[in-house]
Design a protein around this motif. Structure first.
Motif, PDB file in Angstrom:
ATOM      1  N   LEU B  40       0.807  -1.209   0.000  1.00 27.22           N
ATOM      2  CA  LEU B  40       0.000   0.000   0.000  1.00 27.22           C
ATOM      3  C   LEU B  40       0.843   1.263   0.000  1.00 27.22           C
ATOM      4  O   LEU B  40       0.305   2.347   0.027  1.00 27.22           O
ATOM      5  CB  LEU B  40      -0.929   0.006   1.215  1.00 27.22           C
ATOM      6  N   ARG B  42       2.564   2.406   2.332  1.00 34.12           N
ATOM      7  CA  ARG B  42       2.376   3.118   3.598  1.00 34.12           C
ATOM      8  C   ARG B  42       3.738   3.179   4.280  1.00 34.12           C
ATOM      9  O   ARG B  42       4.437   2.183   4.370  1.00 34.12           O
ATOM     10  CB  ARG B  42       1.387   2.359   4.478  1.00 34.12           C
ATOM     11  N   TRP B  43       4.084   4.321   4.749  1.00 31.22           N
ATOM     12  CA  TRP B  43       5.405   4.511   5.324  1.00 31.22           C
ATOM     13  C   TRP B  43       5.271   5.006   6.763  1.00 31.22           C
ATOM     14  O   TRP B  43       4.400   5.800   7.076  1.00 31.22           O
ATOM     15  CB  TRP B  43       6.211   5.533   4.519  1.00 31.22           C
ATOM     16  N   LEU B  63       5.731   9.724  12.292  1.00 30.16           N
ATOM     17  CA  LEU B  63       4.907  10.218  11.189  1.00 30.16           C
ATOM     18  C   LEU B  63       4.475   9.028  10.349  1.00 30.16           C
ATOM     19  O   LEU B  63       5.253   8.098  10.130  1.00 30.16           O
ATOM     20  CB  LEU B  63       5.706  11.212  10.349  1.00 30.16           C
ATOM     21  N   GLU B  64       3.230   9.040   9.924  1.00 28.78           N
ATOM     22  CA  GLU B  64       2.724   8.024   9.014  1.00 28.78           C
ATOM     23  C   GLU B  64       2.279   8.690   7.733  1.00 28.78           C
ATOM     24  O   GLU B  64       1.643   9.757   7.767  1.00 28.78           O
ATOM     25  CB  GLU B  64       1.538   7.287   9.631  1.00 28.78           C
ATOM     26  N   CYS B  65       2.632   8.091   6.638  1.00 28.32           N
ATOM     27  CA  CYS B  65       2.223   8.683   5.366  1.00 28.32           C
ATOM     28  C   CYS B  65       1.979   7.595   4.334  1.00 28.32           C
ATOM     29  O   CYS B  65       2.387   6.445   4.497  1.00 28.32           O
ATOM     30  CB  CYS B  65       3.274   9.674   4.856  1.00 28.32           C
ATOM     31  N   TRP B  66       1.276   7.990   3.304  1.00 35.02           N
ATOM     32  CA  TRP B  66       1.047   7.110   2.163  1.00 35.02           C
ATOM     33  C   TRP B  66       1.650   7.776   0.940  1.00 35.02           C
ATOM     34  O   TRP B  66       1.588   8.988   0.789  1.00 35.02           O
ATOM     35  CB  TRP B  66      -0.450   6.923   1.908  1.00 35.02           C
ATOM     36  N   ARG B  67       2.161   6.956   0.076  1.00 35.52           N
ATOM     37  CA  ARG B  67       2.655   7.487  -1.184  1.00 35.52           C
ATOM     38  C   ARG B  67       1.933   6.796  -2.329  1.00 35.52           C
ATOM     39  O   ARG B  67       1.766   5.573  -2.328  1.00 35.52           O
ATOM     40  CB  ARG B  67       4.161   7.286  -1.326  1.00 35.52           C
ATOM     41  N   ALA B  68       1.490   7.581  -3.276  1.00 30.09           N
ATOM     42  CA  ALA B  68       0.819   7.028  -4.444  1.00 30.09           C
ATOM     43  C   ALA B  68       1.374   7.700  -5.691  1.00 30.09           C
ATOM     44  O   ALA B  68       1.738   8.874  -5.674  1.00 30.09           O
ATOM     45  CB  ALA B  68      -0.682   7.274  -4.353  1.00 30.09           C
ATOM     46  N   GLU B  69       1.460   6.922  -6.737  1.00 29.76           N
ATOM     47  CA  GLU B  69       1.915   7.455  -8.008  1.00 29.76           C
ATOM     48  C   GLU B  69       0.759   7.418  -8.995  1.00 29.76           C
ATOM     49  O   GLU B  69       0.135   6.386  -9.200  1.00 29.76           O
ATOM     50  CB  GLU B  69       3.085   6.639  -8.545  1.00 29.76           C
TER      51      GLU B  69
END
Lengths: 134, 98
Positions: B40, B42-43, B63-69
């Motif tokens: 997903l 998710r970092w 910190l929580e984050c999502w990366r999408a391309e």
């Protein structure tokens, strides 16, 4: 909760390719878009690290790590677990933090974005570190 | 590795535990870690501080984050955050735990 259209489901990565609305022209993007969504950011509650505005600096460290592969950072400033006036007060405070980090409001939405293409992130961080005397 | 030396005095309630001079430079942010959780994108980012007196590392933030391309520049990413809960960031999409 609003029932607004969802083009990108950030939980599954699913895209609705039928939608033809574009990213707002004001962010000036073309080609592949790398989107980084800040889900949460927090400092530990212990007092040693409180009171120095690190909350407006540490996320920039993480964002910088993704900057090479992302064009936009998006977030929704809101305190978890609060309601009513406390929630609104917390939200205003977090919005102020987001603005310090160079987030700007995305149109009239509750989402705040940071277009990385137009931002010298390293310079921003140096300035912020100087402001915080770090 | 990122080092972030603390140059400011710490809050009174903390300073009371040590002398001000020692405490003033006691902690620094020495590193942060990024862990990837596929698929997903998710970092999770963890910030660590180092107690310069004891050498102990302590977590000071995360910190929580999502990366999408997105490969379609004509797509609009609808970011519905009416509830204020980023788990509901996706508007009418089905919620997932975690």
């Amino acid at each position: 909760m609003k029932n607004s259209p969802v083009v990108l489901n950030v939980m599954t990565g699913e895209l609705d390719v039928d939608r033809q609305e574009g990213w707002p022209s004001d962010v000036g993007l073309t080609g592949t878009i790398g989107l980084l969504i800040i889900k949460s950011s927090e400092l530990v509650p212990e007092a040693e690290w409180r009171g120095y505005d690190l909350g407006s600096y540490l996320p920039l460290l993480a964002i910088r790590s993704f900057a090479a592969s992302c064009n936009i950072v998006a977030t929704y400033p809101a305190p978890p677990g609060l309601g009513g006036s406390a929630r609104e007060a917390g939200r205003r405070k977090l919005i102020a933090v987001a603005e310090v980090m160079a987030f700007t409001r995305h149109r009239d939405s509750d989402v705040w974005i940071m277009p990385l293409d137009a931002l010298d992130l390293s310079a921003k961080m140096e300035l912020r570190a100087e402001e915080l005397d770090l | 590795m990122t080092e972030l030396a603390r140059k400011q005095p710490l809050p009174d309630e903390s300073r009371d535990r040590l002398t001000s001079v020692e405490f003033r430079y006691m902690c620094r942010l020495s590193r942060y870690e990024i862990q990837e959780d596929e698929p997903l994108q998710r970092w999770s980012v963890t910030y660590w501080g180092i107690d310069e007196l004891t050498g102990a590392a302590t977590q000071i933030g995360s910190l929580e984050c999502w990366r999408a391309e997105i490969n379609r520049p004509d797509l609009c990413v609808a970011l519905d955050a009416a509830s204020g809960d980023l788990e509901e960031f996706t508007g009418s999409a089905q919620r997932h735990d975690g």
